[in-house]
Design a protein around this motif. Structure first.
Motif, PDB file in Angstrom:
ATOM      1  N   UNK A 217       0.849  -1.203   0.000  1.00 15.88           N
ATOM      2  CA  UNK A 217       0.000   0.000   0.000  1.00 15.88           C
ATOM      3  C   UNK A 217       0.879   1.246   0.000  1.00 15.88           C
ATOM      4  N   UNK A 218       0.238   2.373  -0.214  1.00 18.14           N
ATOM      5  CA  UNK A 218       0.978   3.629  -0.182  1.00 18.14           C
ATOM      6  C   UNK A 218       1.212   4.122   1.238  1.00 18.14           C
ATOM      7  N   UNK A 219       0.295   3.803   2.155  1.00 16.90           N
ATOM      8  CA  UNK A 219       0.353   4.377   3.487  1.00 16.90           C
ATOM      9  C   UNK A 219       0.742   3.389   4.585  1.00 16.90           C
ATOM     10  N   UNK A 220       0.564   2.101   4.382  1.00 17.81           N
ATOM     11  CA  UNK A 220       0.774   1.120   5.451  1.00 17.81           C
ATOM     12  C   UNK A 220       2.248   1.003   5.824  1.00 17.81           C
ATOM     13  N   UNK A 221       2.488   0.662   7.081  1.00 19.63           N
ATOM     14  CA  UNK A 221       3.845   0.448   7.569  1.00 19.63           C
ATOM     15  C   UNK A 221       3.949  -0.965   8.136  1.00 19.63           C
ATOM     16  N   UNK A 222       5.165  -1.452   8.197  1.00 17.95           N
ATOM     17  CA  UNK A 222       5.418  -2.782   8.747  1.00 17.95           C
ATOM     18  C   UNK A 222       5.543  -2.687  10.263  1.00 17.95           C
ATOM     19  N   UNK A 223       4.824  -3.541  10.967  1.00 18.45           N
ATOM     20  CA  UNK A 223       4.902  -3.602  12.417  1.00 18.45           C
ATOM     21  C   UNK A 223       5.403  -4.977  12.843  1.00 18.45           C
ATOM     22  N   UNK A 224       6.029  -5.020  13.993  1.00 20.89           N
ATOM     23  CA  UNK A 224       6.616  -6.266  14.481  1.00 20.89           C
ATOM     24  C   UNK A 224       6.193  -6.493  15.927  1.00 20.89           C
ATOM     25  N   UNK A 225       5.826  -7.710  16.216  1.00 22.97           N
ATOM     26  CA  UNK A 225       5.572  -8.121  17.595  1.00 22.97           C
ATOM     27  C   UNK A 225       6.456  -9.322  17.912  1.00 22.97           C
TER      28      UNK A 225
ATOM     29  N   UNK B 248       5.546 -11.932  15.016  1.00 24.51           N
ATOM     30  CA  UNK B 248       4.425 -11.630  14.132  1.00 24.51           C
ATOM     31  C   UNK B 248       4.767 -10.377  13.342  1.00 24.51           C
ATOM     32  N   UNK B 249       4.835 -10.508  12.028  1.00 25.70           N
ATOM     33  CA  UNK B 249       5.042  -9.358  11.144  1.00 25.70           C
ATOM     34  C   UNK B 249       3.672  -8.943  10.612  1.00 25.70           C
ATOM     35  N   UNK B 250       3.325  -7.674  10.787  1.00 25.94           N
ATOM     36  CA  UNK B 250       1.997  -7.183  10.438  1.00 25.94           C
ATOM     37  C   UNK B 250       2.133  -6.072   9.400  1.00 25.94           C
ATOM     38  N   UNK B 251       1.442  -6.252   8.284  1.00 27.09           N
ATOM     39  CA  UNK B 251       1.424  -5.216   7.252  1.00 27.09           C
ATOM     40  C   UNK B 251       0.003  -5.075   6.741  1.00 27.09           C
ATOM     41  N   UNK B 252      -0.624  -3.942   7.041  1.00 18.78           N
ATOM     42  CA  UNK B 252      -2.000  -3.663   6.657  1.00 18.78           C
ATOM     43  C   UNK B 252      -2.919  -4.772   7.172  1.00 18.78           C
ATOM     44  N   UNK B 253      -3.564  -5.505   6.282  1.00 21.75           N
ATOM     45  CA  UNK B 253      -4.486  -6.571   6.718  1.00 21.75           C
ATOM     46  C   UNK B 253      -3.846  -7.956   6.685  1.00 21.75           C
ATOM     47  N   UNK B 254      -2.523  -8.003   6.538  1.00 16.16           N
ATOM     48  CA  UNK B 254      -1.845  -9.301   6.439  1.00 16.16           C
ATOM     49  C   UNK B 254      -0.896  -9.507   7.615  1.00 16.16           C
ATOM     50  N   UNK B 255      -0.863 -10.731   8.144  1.00 12.58           N
ATOM     51  CA  UNK B 255       0.049 -11.081   9.224  1.00 12.58           C
ATOM     52  C   UNK B 255       0.837 -12.342   8.857  1.00 12.58           C
ATOM     53  N   UNK B 256       2.086 -12.365   9.259  1.00  9.42           N
ATOM     54  CA  UNK B 256       2.931 -13.540   9.080  1.00  9.42           C
ATOM     55  C   UNK B 256       3.513 -13.917  10.432  1.00  9.42           C
ATOM     56  N   UNK B 257       3.289 -15.145  10.850  1.00  2.00           N
ATOM     57  CA  UNK B 257       3.813 -15.608  12.129  1.00  2.00           C
ATOM     58  C   UNK B 257       4.928 -16.615  11.899  1.00  2.00           C
ATOM     59  N   UNK B 258       5.943 -16.532  12.725  1.00  2.00           N
ATOM     60  CA  UNK B 258       7.020 -17.508  12.666  1.00  2.00           C
ATOM     61  C   UNK B 258       7.657 -17.624  14.043  1.00  2.00           C
ATOM     62  N   UNK B 259       8.306 -18.740  14.253  1.00  2.00           N
ATOM     63  CA  UNK B 259       8.965 -19.016  15.521  1.00  2.00           C
ATOM     64  C   UNK B 259      10.470 -19.166  15.274  1.00  2.00           C
ATOM     65  N   UNK B 260      11.271 -18.409  16.017  1.00  2.00           N
ATOM     66  CA  UNK B 260      12.726 -18.475  15.904  1.00  2.00           C
ATOM     67  C   UNK B 260      13.314 -18.852  17.258  1.00  2.00           C
ATOM     68  N   UNK B 261      14.382 -19.623  17.229  1.00  2.00           N
ATOM     69  CA  UNK B 261      14.988 -20.117  18.463  1.00  2.00           C
ATOM     70  C   UNK B 261      16.409 -19.579  18.605  1.00  2.00           C
ATOM     71  N   UNK B 262      16.697 -19.075  19.790  1.00  2.00           N
ATOM     72  CA  UNK B 262      18.069 -18.689  20.117  1.00  2.00           C
ATOM     73  C   UNK B 262      18.606 -19.697  21.119  1.00  2.00           C
ATOM     74  N   UNK B 263      19.626 -20.426  20.694  1.00  2.38           N
ATOM     75  CA  UNK B 263      20.225 -21.458  21.533  1.00  2.38           C
ATOM     76  C   UNK B 263      21.630 -21.029  21.931  1.00  2.38           C
ATOM     77  N   UNK B 264      21.793 -20.656  23.174  1.00  7.36           N
ATOM     78  CA  UNK B 264      23.113 -20.265  23.658  1.00  7.36           C
ATOM     79  C   UNK B 264      24.046 -21.467  23.640  1.00  7.36           C
TER      80      UNK B 264
END
Length: 474
Positions: free
Chosen positions: A34-42, A78-94
């Motif tokens: 879109x022209x106005x939407x921004x990417x948000x992250x949770x 969760x990556x959120x852009x306008x009416x679309x969301x993408x969920x993913x799981x990432x692991x940090x293993x020390x």
């Protein structure tokens, strides 16, 4: 409500990816934006702080890059852009890797630990936080660049956060020492201290007392700036890399400030403060070049030699491109690799674009399509095999019978109980790669350097499948 159908496509990460470093880079593309939407992250259902202040979207292509900090264990994004969301799981293993890198803030005797800066917030705690974040950024870059070469996200392990190291070297003495003399003094002092775990620890040191005396004339060449700076170094080798803090004032202290620091176009007051930006004259240029210098010199402590291009050659100035999406390219002076480090070609009074338009256009299009930051194939293979980049260190430690040797008469390199994976011939004077042979996909225990290759003035470098190294002047 937007009627467009959006898609978020990730380029370098996937659901359930595992990381051994906490600061990570996420690259992707918004399709049909879109022209106005921004990417948000949770992250774990909480708004990610950087998403509200940093603009990630490349207006023309819908590309984005995110720098995220993972907690230990599972991280739900969760990556959120306008009416679309993408969920993913990432692991940090020390990791419990025995081979570690420790960052130090070196304070000479008689110095208060405050680095030269344009603000009063330049004390020891501030410096250590900046250095810790900077080394984490280098750790992330190494992982991404090895992944691009097909070796997975391998990188070195940071043993702990940066902390002050109080040197016995008097401040007055340090002001009269060359960079090589400073490196030798601090290397002997640190590697001879109780901090050092023999053969399993490397150090990255930053000198608190680096001081730029200023320039009142108009000669702001890098050579003049360096002559007017004391306590400065950018050298690495063996178990120690050493740097000055002349441009630490341009480094960010917090993760949220990394991208703005790279994009900072504020001009350096070169009459008062050190400018190490390869003639960009900006705070962002100083941050990019000095972080690039850390990447390069740390490569030497991991046994990398010099190459013509790439991170171990002339390609250290555009580190910002790895983490940002700039809208214009930087055509910078070429660098010369010397025994004492990287030097810049003097700026010519005439534009090189007029003299060499073909070369200019090649560089322009190359930079436009990529971040132009990479390890050459031989360097990437060395890091892939290096003990500091393999957390399964037991396989590295349990090879006491392994031996690499070179016979000057027969010219044969032989290995016992391991396979030869890389052979390099480097210039003895400046460490520049002359030629190499890679055995990545073969099991070789013997290799002959043919008779018609003159060996005088060269250094032989060999690394085997366990990460053992033979380095020998010929």
């Amino acid at each position: 409500m937007c009627s467009k159908e959006h898609t978020i496509q990730l380029i370098n990460v996937a659901d359930n990816d595992k990381f051994t470093h906490s600061l990570i880079l996420v690259k992707g593309v918004i399709v049909n934006r879109c022209d106005q939407s921004i990417l948000k992250v949770k992250i774990n259902n909480s708004d990610y702080p950087a998403s509200s202040t940093v603009k990630f979207i490349n207006e023309k292509r819908g590309q984005f890059k995110l720098l995220l900090k993972l907690k230990s264990g599972e991280n739900n994004l969760t990556l959120i852009y306008c009416n679309h969301e993408l969920e993913l799981c990432l692991f940090y293993e020390e990791t419990n890797h025995n081979y570690t890198v420790t960052p130090l803030y070196i304070i000479c005797k008689g110095h208060n630990g405050h680095y030269q800066s344009d603000t009063e917030d330049n004390g020891i705690e501030n410096a250590c936080e900046k250095i810790t974040l900077g080394v984490e950024l280098v750790q992330c870059l190494y992982a991404e660049k090895l992944s691009e070469k097909g070796f997975g996200r391998k990188t070195f392990t940071i043993g702990c956060k940066c902390y002050p190291f109080y040197s016995s070297l008097p401040l007055t003495d340090s002001k009269n020492m060359t960079d090589q003399e400073l490196w030798t003094y601090f290397a002997n002092e640190i590697l001879g201290s109780e901090l050092f775990l023999p053969e399993k620890q490397k150090f990255v040191g930053f000198i608190s007392s680096t001081y730029y005396e200023g320039i009142s004339g108009k000669d702001f060449s890098y050579e003049t700036i360096k002559r007017r700076t004391t306590g400065h170094a950018a050298l690495g080798g063996g178990g120690f890399a050493l740097f000055g803090t002349g441009c630490l004032y341009t480094w960010p202290r917090k993760l949220i400030d990394i991208i703005p620091a790279f994009l900072n176009t504020k001009l350096v007051n070169r009459e008062l403060f050190m400018d190490d930006s390869n003639y960009r004259y900006t705070y962002g240029g100083c941050f990019a070049t000095t972080i690039g210098s850390v990447c390069h010199e740390m490569g030497h402590i991991f046994d990398l030699g010099h190459t013509k291009d790439g991170l171990m050659g002339s390609g250290i100035d555009l580190i910002n491109r790895v983490f940002t999406l700039p809208t214009m390219t930087d055509i910078l002076p070429d660098r010369i690799v010397s025994r004492t480090g990287l030097k810049r070609e003097l700026m010519n009074s005439k534009l090189t674009t007029i003299k060499r338009p073909g070369e200019f256009l090649r560089k322009y299009h190359q930079q436009k399509e990529s971040d132009v930051t990479y390890f050459s194939d031989n360097c990437a293979l060395t890091l892939h095999l290096n003990k500091w980049f393999n957390s399964n260190s037991t396989t590295c430690d349990n090879n006491c019978d392994t031996k690499l040797s070179f016979n000057f008469v027969t010219r044969f390199i032989t290995s016992t109980h391991s396979f030869i994976k890389l052979v390099e011939l480097r210039d003895k004077g400046n460490g520049m790669l002359k030629m190499f042979w890679s055995f990545q996909d073969t099991n070789t225990v013997c290799f002959k350097i043919v008779e018609d290759i003159p060996l005088d003035g060269l250094t032989l470098f060999v690394i085997d499948s366990f990460g053992n190294i033979l380095k020998q002047d010929l």
